[in-house]
Design a protein around this motif. Structure first.
Motif, PDB file in Angstrom:
ATOM      1  N   ALA A 182       1.077  -1.237  -0.177  1.00 22.85           N
ATOM      2  CA  ALA A 182       0.088  -0.019   0.141  1.00 22.85           C
ATOM      3  C   ALA A 182       0.911   1.234   0.045  1.00 22.85           C
ATOM      4  N   ALA A 183       1.954   1.290   0.905  1.00 27.84           N
ATOM      5  CA  ALA A 183       2.998   2.394   0.693  1.00 27.84           C
ATOM      6  C   ALA A 183       3.556   2.549  -0.853  1.00 27.84           C
ATOM      7  N   GLU A 184       3.892   1.491  -1.168  1.00 26.76           N
ATOM      8  CA  GLU A 184       4.529   1.512  -2.555  1.00 26.76           C
ATOM      9  C   GLU A 184       3.280   2.068  -3.161  1.00 26.76           C
ATOM     10  N   THR A 185       2.315   1.803  -3.454  1.00 24.48           N
ATOM     11  CA  THR A 185       1.222   2.181  -4.314  1.00 24.48           C
ATOM     12  C   THR A 185       1.061   3.700  -4.260  1.00 24.48           C
ATOM     13  N   ALA A 186       1.189   3.948  -2.977  1.00 19.05           N
ATOM     14  CA  ALA A 186       0.848   5.567  -2.898  1.00 19.05           C
ATOM     15  C   ALA A 186       2.203   6.344  -3.572  1.00 19.05           C
ATOM     16  N   ILE A 187       3.387   5.703  -3.284  1.00 18.42           N
ATOM     17  CA  ILE A 187       4.356   6.407  -3.936  1.00 18.42           C
ATOM     18  C   ILE A 187       4.373   6.300  -5.509  1.00 18.42           C
ATOM     19  N   VAL A 188       3.905   5.315  -5.985  1.00 19.68           N
ATOM     20  CA  VAL A 188       3.871   5.075  -7.465  1.00 19.68           C
ATOM     21  C   VAL A 188       2.604   6.283  -8.110  1.00 19.68           C
ATOM     22  N   ALA A 242       2.686  18.256  -1.823  1.00 16.79           N
ATOM     23  CA  ALA A 242       1.471  18.005  -2.279  1.00 16.79           C
ATOM     24  C   ALA A 242       1.152  16.574  -1.840  1.00 16.79           C
ATOM     25  N   GLU A 243      -0.281  16.529  -1.324  1.00 14.26           N
ATOM     26  CA  GLU A 243      -0.736  15.334  -0.773  1.00 14.26           C
ATOM     27  C   GLU A 243      -1.719  14.601  -1.541  1.00 14.26           C
ATOM     28  N   TYR A 244      -1.820  13.365  -1.510  1.00 18.18           N
ATOM     29  CA  TYR A 244      -2.743  12.556  -2.289  1.00 18.18           C
ATOM     30  C   TYR A 244      -2.985  11.448  -1.341  1.00 18.18           C
ATOM     31  N   CYS A 245      -4.358  11.097  -1.469  1.00 18.59           N
ATOM     32  CA  CYS A 245      -5.258  10.001  -0.866  1.00 18.59           C
ATOM     33  C   CYS A 245      -5.226   8.899  -1.655  1.00 18.59           C
ATOM     34  N   GLN A 274      -5.365   1.969   4.840  1.00 21.38           N
ATOM     35  CA  GLN A 274      -5.336   3.422   4.404  1.00 21.38           C
ATOM     36  C   GLN A 274      -3.893   4.008   4.102  1.00 21.38           C
ATOM     37  N   ALA A 275      -3.817   4.522   2.707  1.00 20.64           N
ATOM     38  CA  ALA A 275      -2.651   4.788   2.270  1.00 20.64           C
ATOM     39  C   ALA A 275      -2.728   6.438   1.667  1.00 20.64           C
ATOM     40  N   GLU A 276      -1.529   7.007   1.864  1.00 18.76           N
ATOM     41  CA  GLU A 276      -1.423   8.601   1.502  1.00 18.76           C
ATOM     42  C   GLU A 276       0.070   8.675   1.046  1.00 18.76           C
ATOM     43  N   SER A 277       0.071   9.863   0.362  1.00 19.80           N
ATOM     44  CA  SER A 277       1.429  10.077  -0.151  1.00 19.80           C
ATOM     45  C   SER A 277       1.821  11.732   0.117  1.00 19.80           C
ATOM     46  N   PHE A 311      18.548  23.366 -18.019  1.00 25.80           N
ATOM     47  CA  PHE A 311      18.125  22.310 -17.480  1.00 25.80           C
ATOM     48  C   PHE A 311      18.355  22.131 -16.029  1.00 25.80           C
ATOM     49  N   VAL A 312      17.434  21.869 -15.099  1.00 23.50           N
ATOM     50  CA  VAL A 312      17.469  21.509 -13.956  1.00 23.50           C
ATOM     51  C   VAL A 312      16.997  20.164 -13.635  1.00 23.50           C
ATOM     52  N   ASP A 313      17.622  19.528 -12.629  1.00 25.53           N
ATOM     53  CA  ASP A 313      16.826  18.243 -11.825  1.00 25.53           C
ATOM     54  C   ASP A 313      16.231  18.861 -10.547  1.00 25.53           C
ATOM     55  N   TYR A 314      14.879  18.432 -10.722  1.00 22.20           N
ATOM     56  CA  TYR A 314      14.074  18.781  -9.682  1.00 22.20           C
ATOM     57  C   TYR A 314      14.012  17.612  -8.516  1.00 22.20           C
ATOM     58  N   ARG A 315      14.677  17.669  -7.404  1.00 26.08           N
ATOM     59  CA  ARG A 315      14.725  16.577  -6.423  1.00 26.08           C
ATOM     60  C   ARG A 315      13.431  16.618  -5.664  1.00 26.08           C
ATOM     61  N   ILE A 316      12.607  15.543  -5.995  1.00 27.03           N
ATOM     62  CA  ILE A 316      11.279  15.458  -5.310  1.00 27.03           C
ATOM     63  C   ILE A 316      11.346  14.185  -4.251  1.00 27.03           C
ATOM     64  N   ASN A 317      11.026  14.302  -2.945  1.00 33.76           N
ATOM     65  CA  ASN A 317      10.931  13.447  -2.240  1.00 33.76           C
ATOM     66  C   ASN A 317       9.458  13.114  -1.909  1.00 33.76           C
ATOM     67  N   ILE A 318       9.151  11.821  -2.066  1.00 31.32           N
ATOM     68  CA  ILE A 318       7.725  11.373  -1.961  1.00 31.32           C
ATOM     69  C   ILE A 318       7.895  10.292  -0.857  1.00 31.32           C
ATOM     70  N   LEU A 319       6.925  10.853   0.099  1.00 24.29           N
ATOM     71  CA  LEU A 319       6.731   9.676   1.297  1.00 24.29           C
ATOM     72  C   LEU A 319       5.319   8.955   1.431  1.00 24.29           C
ATOM     73  N   GLY A 320       5.551   7.565   1.050  1.00 31.78           N
ATOM     74  CA  GLY A 320       4.287   6.817   1.183  1.00 31.78           C
ATOM     75  C   GLY A 320       3.993   6.323   2.475  1.00 31.78           C
ATOM     76  N   ASP A 321       2.939   6.539   3.047  1.00 28.04           N
ATOM     77  CA  ASP A 321       2.480   6.074   4.388  1.00 28.04           C
ATOM     78  C   ASP A 321       1.101   5.306   4.214  1.00 28.04           C
TER      79      ASP A 321
END
Length: 176
Positions: A55-61, A84-87, A111-114, A138-148
């Protein structure tokens, strides 16, 4: 007469031996039953842990797919200084935090969210691209995604942090 008396003495011994065998079989049965109950508890725990992990991995994807769909400007505007939050819901992904009743599976267990946030960006040296209005960096946007994810009924939680890079042109980074 002597033979008759001998057989009467042996009748009680067969009953004692039968009772001992019955007792041993009962002890073995109880032991096997206890072992199978323990194995079932272990299997349920492992299955619950795997479900919360997935579920946490699904939230990240799902969050990654939402972010990939954004243009450079939208991504920078969406993540500049805020998360940015996603449920994850049974009928799809919703933007925002999950309510206490939101579940991602039809059984109502998970229950899973990111949470995605811009960790910064770094200009790649000597990388330029021509655009219609000039040249950009060109820039690299470093984005951290936390899956809970959480399975409330078993009090199991999983938290996964994934860093991803998205290449783009930094807004306002025009060079001559």
């Amino acid at each position: 007469m002597k033979g008759f008396a001998f057989s009467r003495q042996q009748q009680g011994a067969a009953l004692v031996i039968a009772l001992l065998v019955l007792l041993m079989v009962s002890v073995l049965g109880l032991s096997a039953m206890r072992s199978s109950v323990f194995s079932a508890k272990v299997a349920t725990g492992v299955q619950s842990d795997v479900m919360t992990f997935e579920a946490a991995e699904t939230a990240i994807v799902s969050a990654y797919q939402q972010l990939v769909a954004l243009s450079n400007e939208q991504l920078y505007a969406a993540l500049d200084g805020q998360a940015a939050e996603y449920c994850m819901k049974a009928n799809g992904v919703a933007q925002g935090t999950c309510a206490s009743s939101d579940r991602m599976d039809v059984r109502g267990l998970l229950q899973a969210e990111s949470y995605s946030y811009l960790d910064g960006f770094s200009a790649i040296p000597n990388s330029q691209v021509s655009t219609t209005g000039g040249a950009g960096i060109f820039v690299d946007y470093r984005i951290n995604i936390l899956g809970d994810s959480e399975m409330v009924s078993y009090n199991i939680e999983n938290h996964h942090l994934q860093e991803t890079l998205k290449r783009g042109i930094k807004p306002g980074a025009e060079i001559e």
